[in-house]
Each structure stands twice: as structure tokens, then as C-alpha cells.
Design an enzyme around this catalytic site. Structure first.
Site: not given
Ligand SMILES: NC(=O)c1ccc[n+]([C@@H]2O[C@H](COP(=O)([O-])OP(=O)(O)OC[C@H]3O[C@@H](n4cnc5c(N)ncnc54)[C@H](OP(=O)(O)O)[C@@H]3O)[C@@H](O)[C@H]2O)c1
Length: 270
Positions: A134, A147
């Protein structure tokens, strides 16, 4: 020419599903692995596709999905580690179980899938491992610490791994999407809570709601994953819809970047 084969984790929705469809359109054999194959849509009824059951937190299912794929297609040319979700919320409110599950899914699940695939790729004389990280593996936003930790871990692992696998003709690629419109933001987020941070949590939730409609579709990421799979160069990172953020983060002084993030994300009201 022999059809190539891709195995994708988390292919039931979003980026994984779009990627499976894209490779299928390009004439590949596709192992679209998922946790609920019984719920797979009609697109999985096509030729050259199988939907093995694979839960990345359960190593036995990784092995059986690899076996099923080899039995159906004889080889695995590309592995796409895509399965994941986001644990968000203040770190003070995160339980050990929540954090462990976040790492079991986004990091240790990816590690197990790679470890169990490597003997196959080595035996074949090469292949490509594509890890979906990401932009959140290179920079960080408020209330996303758990995360981010998993995605930063995926970045470090991937960058190191490519040195040890090059000798076997195995390429490693990292995909770093920006915000993409999938189930991820609507249903995929698990929120940790703590009473001291409720105002901040609602600001970030409001921000997520506001940006949701303007996010890019997963098909663009699927196209980038396909490009990475076919790219025989040593390029490591591809950042679909994330380049602008990464550039800003790189060129802005830290203080300016931080106040930009705070102004945009923590001033959002309904
Ligand atoms: N959307 C974004 O803005 C964005 C941005 C950057 C990176 N990413 C990354 O892109 C990847 C795909 O996310 P997405 O946006 O496509 O979200 P999504 O639509 O929620 O898809 C996530 C997929 O992961 C699967 N999954 C979750 N836990 C799993 C497990 N234990 N075993 C196997 N599969 C599991 C889900 O399966 P079920 O259907 O069974 O839940 C689903 O197929 C994730 O790694 C995410 O971190 C997303």
C-alpha cells in the site's frame, strides 16, 4: 505457447477479483483463491479458472490450494499476495488479539504463502511474486498504526527477498495502491476503540466517508499487477494511484507534510 498460471489470494472481491478477471481476459490460467469459494460470482464459471479455498491464516489451506492449482494447471508462474484488511483506531484501544489477527492476515499469511510456493517456483526455474502492500507501507496516516505496521513489514520483507531469490530467476514486485474503491473502506475495516479518542475516530471516519466516492476503481490496480507480472525488468515498486502522495511525502518538509495530513484528515466534520 503454453498458458501461464497466476494464483491470487483474496480474489473474492476488490483488487483480487479485478486482478483475476484481468488475467483471465489476457488468456491466463487463474487460481482465484478465496475464503468462501461457494459464494463466488458467475465470472468464476469461465474456462481456465479454479477457485481453491484459501484462508491465509490457515497454512493447511495454502498447501491444498497450491496442490489444487498444480493438479489443474501443472505450474504456477505468478503468485499475487493480495488478501488483507485494515485494523484502524487508536493504538491504546487495540487488543493483542486484534493486532495478532491483523499481522496473521496481512504479514504472516503472506509469508506462509511465499514459503510454501518457493519450492514450486524454484523447481520450475523461476516465477514472479507480487506482494500487494500500500502507499501505507511507505507513509502513515492517523489512526492506522496497526495496518501501517503490517504493510511496512511487507515492504521490508519484499525488498530484502529479491536479493536472495534473484539467483533462482524469481522476481519480487511490490504494488502500492493509493485509495481504491473496494469493500476495504466500507466493510473491510475493523475499528479498535478507546474513549479518549472518540472525536479523532469520528473525524477519520467522516474523512473516509467523504473520499469514498472519489476513489479509483480496482481495475486500474489489476492492470498494474498484470504489467508487473509481465515486466522482466528488476523494477521493484509500482504505485497505482499512489504516486502523487509518495512524491509529496518525499519532497515536502516533514512539518509541512504533517500539517497537511492533519488539516485534511482531522478537520473533517459531517
Ligand atoms: N482499497 C484500498 O484503498 C487499498 C489501498 C492499498 C492497499 N490495499 C490492499 O489491497 C488488498 C486488497 O484489498 P481490497 O481493497 O481489494 O479490499 P477487499 O475488497 O476488502 O478485499 C480483500 C480481500 O482479502 C480477503 N481476505 C481477508 N482476510 C483473508 C484471509 N484470512 N484469507 C484469505 N483472504 C482474506 C477478503 O476475503 P473475504 O471476502 O473472505 O473477506 C477479500 O477477498 C489488501 O491487501 C489491502 O491492504 C487496498
Amino acid at each position: 505457447m503454453m498458458r501461464k498460471t497466476v494464483l491470487i489470494t483474496g480474489a473474492s472481491s476488490g483488487i483480487g477479483e479485478a486482478t483475476a478477471k484481468y488475467f483471465l481476459d489476457k488468456g491466463w490460467n487463474v487460481a482465484a483463491t478465496m475464503r468462501s469459494p461457494q459464494k463466488a460470482g458467475d465470472w468464476t464459471k469461465a474456462k481456465n479458472i479454479i477457485c481453491p479455498y484459501l484462508d491465509v491464516t490457515n497454512p493447511d489451506t495454502i498447501e491444498s490450494a497450491l496442490d489444487e492449482t498444480l493438479a489443474a494447471f501443472g505450474q504456477i508462474d505468478v503468485l499475487v499476495n493480495n488478501a488483507g484488511y485494515a485494523l484502524m483506531g487508536p493504538l491504546e484501544g487495540v487488543t493483542p488479539e486484534q493486532l495478532e489477527h491483523q499481522f496473521q492476515t496481512n504479514f504472516f499469511g503472506l509469508v506462509s504463502t511465499i514459503q510454501k510456493s518457493l519450492p514450486i517456483l524454484r523447481r520450475q526455474g523461476g516465477g514472479t511474486i507480487i506482494n500487494v502492500a500500500s502507499i501505507g507501507g511507505r507513509l502513515a496516516f492517523p489512526l492506522v498504526s496497526s495496518y501501517h505496521a503490517t504493510k511496512w513489514a511487507v515492504e521490508g520483507l519484499s525488498e530484502s527477498l529479491r536479493y536472495e531469490l534473484r539467483r533462482f530467476g524469481i522476481r519480487v514486485k511490490i504494488i502500492e495502491p493509493g485509495g481504491i474503491k473496494t469493500n476495504f473502506i466500507n466493510h473491510g475495516i475493523v475499528w479498535a476503540s478507546h474513549p479518549v479518542y472518540t472525536d479523532m475516530v469520528s473525524q477519520v471516519k467522516n474523512f473516509n466517508e467523504k473520499i469514498n466516492d472519489s476513489l479509483a476503481a480496482p481495475e486500474g490496480v489489476a492492470k498494474t499487477i498484470y504489467r508487473a507480472a509481465c515486466d522482466r525488468s528488476a523494477r521493484l515498486r509500482y504505485s497505482p494511484y499512489g504516486e502523487a502522495f509518495l512524491l509529496l511525502h518525499a519532497i515536502l518538509p516533514d512539518k509541512l507534510w504533517r500539517s497537511l495530513v492533519e488539516n485534511v484528515m482531522l478537520r473533517t466534520t459531517k
